[in-house]
Design a protein around this motif. Structure first.
Motif, PDB file in Angstrom:
ATOM      1  N   TRP A 172       0.857  -1.184   0.000  1.00 53.96           N
ATOM      2  CA  TRP A 172       0.000   0.000   0.000  1.00 53.96           C
ATOM      3  C   TRP A 172       0.896   1.238   0.000  1.00 53.96           C
ATOM      4  CZ3 TRP A 172       0.549  -3.521   3.898  1.00 53.96           C
ATOM      5  CH2 TRP A 172       1.157  -3.078   5.076  1.00 53.96           C
ATOM      6  N   PRO A 173       0.403   2.369  -0.455  1.00 54.29           N
ATOM      7  CA  PRO A 173       1.225   3.575  -0.475  1.00 54.29           C
ATOM      8  C   PRO A 173       1.582   4.018   0.947  1.00 54.29           C
ATOM      9  CG  PRO A 173      -0.887   3.934  -1.618  1.00 54.29           C
ATOM     10  CD  PRO A 173      -0.943   2.589  -0.973  1.00 54.29           C
ATOM     11  N   ILE A 174       2.843   4.353   1.167  1.00 52.78           N
ATOM     12  CA  ILE A 174       3.293   4.837   2.472  1.00 52.78           C
ATOM     13  C   ILE A 174       3.367   6.355   2.409  1.00 52.78           C
ATOM     14  CG2 ILE A 174       5.162   4.815   4.166  1.00 52.78           C
ATOM     15  CD1 ILE A 174       5.943   2.059   2.992  1.00 52.78           C
ATOM     16  N   GLU A 175       2.746   6.995   3.378  1.00 49.36           N
ATOM     17  CA  GLU A 175       2.768   8.454   3.437  1.00 49.36           C
ATOM     18  C   GLU A 175       3.713   8.900   4.540  1.00 49.36           C
ATOM     19  OE1 GLU A 175      -1.435   9.565   3.694  1.00 49.36           O
ATOM     20  OE2 GLU A 175      -1.811   7.795   2.467  1.00 49.36           O
ATOM     21  N   LYS A 176       4.192  10.135   4.444  1.00 50.00           N
ATOM     22  CA  LYS A 176       5.168  10.597   5.446  1.00 50.00           C
ATOM     23  C   LYS A 176       4.561  10.703   6.841  1.00 50.00           C
ATOM     24  CE  LYS A 176       4.896  15.547   4.480  1.00 50.00           C
ATOM     25  NZ  LYS A 176       4.584  16.104   3.217  1.00 50.00           N
ATOM     26  N   THR A 177       3.236  10.730   6.936  1.00 55.19           N
ATOM     27  CA  THR A 177       2.575  10.774   8.245  1.00 55.19           C
ATOM     28  C   THR A 177       2.418   9.388   8.873  1.00 55.19           C
ATOM     29  OG1 THR A 177       0.459  10.752   7.102  1.00 55.19           O
ATOM     30  CG2 THR A 177       1.283  12.906   7.814  1.00 55.19           C
ATOM     31  N   ASP A 178       2.681   8.326   8.101  1.00 55.20           N
ATOM     32  CA  ASP A 178       2.567   6.958   8.626  1.00 55.20           C
ATOM     33  C   ASP A 178       3.717   6.684   9.588  1.00 55.20           C
ATOM     34  OD1 ASP A 178       0.331   6.580   7.057  1.00 55.20           O
ATOM     35  OD2 ASP A 178       1.381   5.444   5.497  1.00 55.20           O
ATOM     36  N   MET A 179       3.389   6.357  10.824  1.00 57.07           N
ATOM     37  CA  MET A 179       4.397   6.106  11.858  1.00 57.07           C
ATOM     38  C   MET A 179       4.680   4.608  11.946  1.00 57.07           C
ATOM     39  SD  MET A 179       5.045   9.133  13.010  1.00 57.07           S
ATOM     40  CE  MET A 179       5.962   8.790  14.495  1.00 57.07           C
ATOM     41  N   PRO A 180       5.944   4.203  11.687  1.00 58.51           N
ATOM     42  CA  PRO A 180       6.264   2.776  11.793  1.00 58.51           C
ATOM     43  C   PRO A 180       6.169   2.295  13.245  1.00 58.51           C
ATOM     44  CG  PRO A 180       8.110   4.024  10.843  1.00 58.51           C
ATOM     45  CD  PRO A 180       7.077   5.006  11.287  1.00 58.51           C
ATOM     46  N   ILE A 181       5.871   1.029  13.413  1.00 61.35           N
ATOM     47  CA  ILE A 181       5.795   0.392  14.725  1.00 61.35           C
ATOM     48  C   ILE A 181       7.191  -0.133  15.053  1.00 61.35           C
ATOM     49  CG2 ILE A 181       4.706  -1.485  16.032  1.00 61.35           C
ATOM     50  CD1 ILE A 181       2.836   0.872  15.093  1.00 61.35           C
ATOM     51  N   GLN A 182       7.647   0.088  16.273  1.00 58.15           N
ATOM     52  CA  GLN A 182       9.010  -0.335  16.622  1.00 58.15           C
ATOM     53  C   GLN A 182       9.163  -1.856  16.664  1.00 58.15           C
ATOM     54  OE1 GLN A 182       9.002   1.933  20.200  1.00 58.15           O
ATOM     55  NE2 GLN A 182      10.205   3.588  19.331  1.00 58.15           N
ATOM     56  N   THR A 183       8.196  -2.545  17.284  1.00 53.73           N
ATOM     57  CA  THR A 183       8.305  -3.998  17.449  1.00 53.73           C
ATOM     58  C   THR A 183       7.040  -4.672  16.944  1.00 53.73           C
ATOM     59  OG1 THR A 183       9.657  -3.630  19.422  1.00 53.73           O
ATOM     60  CG2 THR A 183       8.723  -5.836  19.141  1.00 53.73           C
ATOM     61  N   ILE A 184       7.220  -5.689  16.114  1.00 55.89           N
ATOM     62  CA  ILE A 184       6.098  -6.462  15.594  1.00 55.89           C
ATOM     63  C   ILE A 184       6.241  -7.888  16.107  1.00 55.89           C
ATOM     64  CG2 ILE A 184       5.068  -7.435  13.509  1.00 55.89           C
ATOM     65  CD1 ILE A 184       5.732  -4.830  12.073  1.00 55.89           C
ATOM     66  N   VAL A 185       5.205  -8.354  16.795  1.00 56.54           N
ATOM     67  CA  VAL A 185       5.201  -9.723  17.321  1.00 56.54           C
ATOM     68  C   VAL A 185       4.330 -10.589  16.414  1.00 56.54           C
ATOM     69  CG1 VAL A 185       4.647 -11.184  19.304  1.00 56.54           C
ATOM     70  CG2 VAL A 185       5.472  -8.851  19.684  1.00 56.54           C
ATOM     71  N   THR A 186       4.947 -11.624  15.836  1.00 54.43           N
ATOM     72  CA  THR A 186       4.195 -12.611  15.048  1.00 54.43           C
ATOM     73  C   THR A 186       4.321 -13.949  15.755  1.00 54.43           C
ATOM     74  OG1 THR A 186       6.021 -13.377  13.650  1.00 54.43           O
ATOM     75  CG2 THR A 186       4.860 -11.366  12.928  1.00 54.43           C
ATOM     76  N   THR A 187       3.598 -14.943  15.279  1.00 54.90           N
ATOM     77  CA  THR A 187       3.681 -16.254  15.911  1.00 54.90           C
ATOM     78  C   THR A 187       5.050 -16.888  15.684  1.00 54.90           C
ATOM     79  OG1 THR A 187       2.654 -17.236  13.963  1.00 54.90           O
ATOM     80  CG2 THR A 187       1.210 -16.744  15.830  1.00 54.90           C
ATOM     81  N   ASP A 188       5.708 -16.527  14.592  1.00 57.84           N
ATOM     82  CA  ASP A 188       7.029 -17.098  14.276  1.00 57.84           C
ATOM     83  C   ASP A 188       8.177 -16.394  14.999  1.00 57.84           C
ATOM     84  OD1 ASP A 188       5.786 -18.812  12.528  1.00 57.84           O
ATOM     85  OD2 ASP A 188       6.122 -17.520  10.788  1.00 57.84           O
ATOM     86  N   LYS A 189       8.154 -15.062  14.959  1.00 60.23           N
ATOM     87  CA  LYS A 189       9.254 -14.320  15.556  1.00 60.23           C
ATOM     88  C   LYS A 189       8.870 -12.897  15.905  1.00 60.23           C
ATOM     89  CE  LYS A 189      12.445 -12.815  12.316  1.00 60.23           C
ATOM     90  NZ  LYS A 189      13.424 -12.867  11.274  1.00 60.23           N
ATOM     91  N   ILE A 190       9.808 -12.213  16.526  1.00 52.90           N
ATOM     92  CA  ILE A 190       9.608 -10.804  16.875  1.00 52.90           C
ATOM     93  C   ILE A 190      10.507  -9.976  15.992  1.00 52.90           C
ATOM     94  CG2 ILE A 190       9.843  -9.079  18.706  1.00 52.90           C
ATOM     95  CD1 ILE A 190       9.104 -11.278  20.709  1.00 52.90           C
ATOM     96  N   TYR A 191       9.911  -9.020  15.286  1.00 55.61           N
ATOM     97  CA  TYR A 191      10.655  -8.163  14.354  1.00 55.61           C
ATOM     98  C   TYR A 191      10.955  -6.837  15.011  1.00 55.61           C
ATOM     99  CZ  TYR A 191       9.246 -11.429  10.683  1.00 55.61           C
ATOM    100  OH  TYR A 191       9.063 -12.556   9.919  1.00 55.61           O
TER     101      TYR A 191
END
Length: 193
Positions: free
Chosen positions: A174-193
């Motif tokens: 999807w298009p990323i806009e400059k106002t989109d704030m990334p998430i520092q940590t993403i928890v999935t069932t496989d691993k933590i990003y």
């Protein structure tokens, strides 16, 4: 399934919502929610945070009800997101205890009903909801109001998201806009990003 980089966010939101509603009726969702909860609670992020912001989950999102109870049991202060009724699409976090009375917002999310509940926006950790998450850039596709992006741009707190399999994208489609704030940590069932 590649959706194309130029897919409009609104179109992807519709597809993701439908996909997540379908997934919500499976045994896998309950299993994944449970795994995500345990993984999150074992992180240093949670262990080192005293004030934690959360959103009451919709049925197709990762269930946060047990997480809230477990945070209370661990002696954490929990603050529940509440959208302000203003033109600016802003968000506050209100102190949430087992005694708090809740009411459904116009969006269908449970929020604290008490107008006098303590507001705390300088939190140690915020658990951020969303419909889709890019594992490489950590950008998320939210529900379209911009509430969390505005909040996170203004308040510097640690962020984490719990991400079921259908919410995962290797890279943003999807298009990323400059106002989109990334998430520092993403928890999935496989691993933590």
């Amino acid at each position: 399934m590649f959706l194309g980089k130029n897919m409009q966010k609104s179109e992807l939101r519709k597809k993701q919502t439908a996909k997540l509603k379908e997934f919500a009726n499976t045994k896998e969702k309950k299993t994944e929610d449970s795994i995500l909860l345990e993984k999150l609670l074992e992180t240093e992020l949670v262990k080192n945070s005293q004030t934690i912001g959360i959103t009451a989950s919709l049925p197709f999102e990762v269930d946060t009800s047990e997480l809230t109870a477990r945070l209370w049991d661990a002696g954490k202060e929990v603050y529940l997101a509440k959208a302000r009724n203003d033109q600016a699409h802003t968000l506050d976090f209100l102190h949430y205890t087992y005694m708090s009375k809740l009411q459904k917002s116009s969006f269908g999310v449970e929020e604290i009903a008490d107008a006098d509940a303590a507001v705390k926006n300088e939190l140690d950790l915020v658990i951020v909801p969303g419909l889709a998450f890019a594992l490489d850039s950590h950008v998320r596709l939210g529900f379209g109001g911009g509430y969390y992006d505005r909040f996170l741009a203004k308040h510097k707190c640690q962020t984490v998201s719990l991400v079921n399999t259908p919410m995962q994208f290797a890279t943003s489609e999807w298009p990323i806009e400059k106002t989109d704030m990334p998430i520092q940590t993403i928890v999935t069932t496989d691993k933590i990003y």
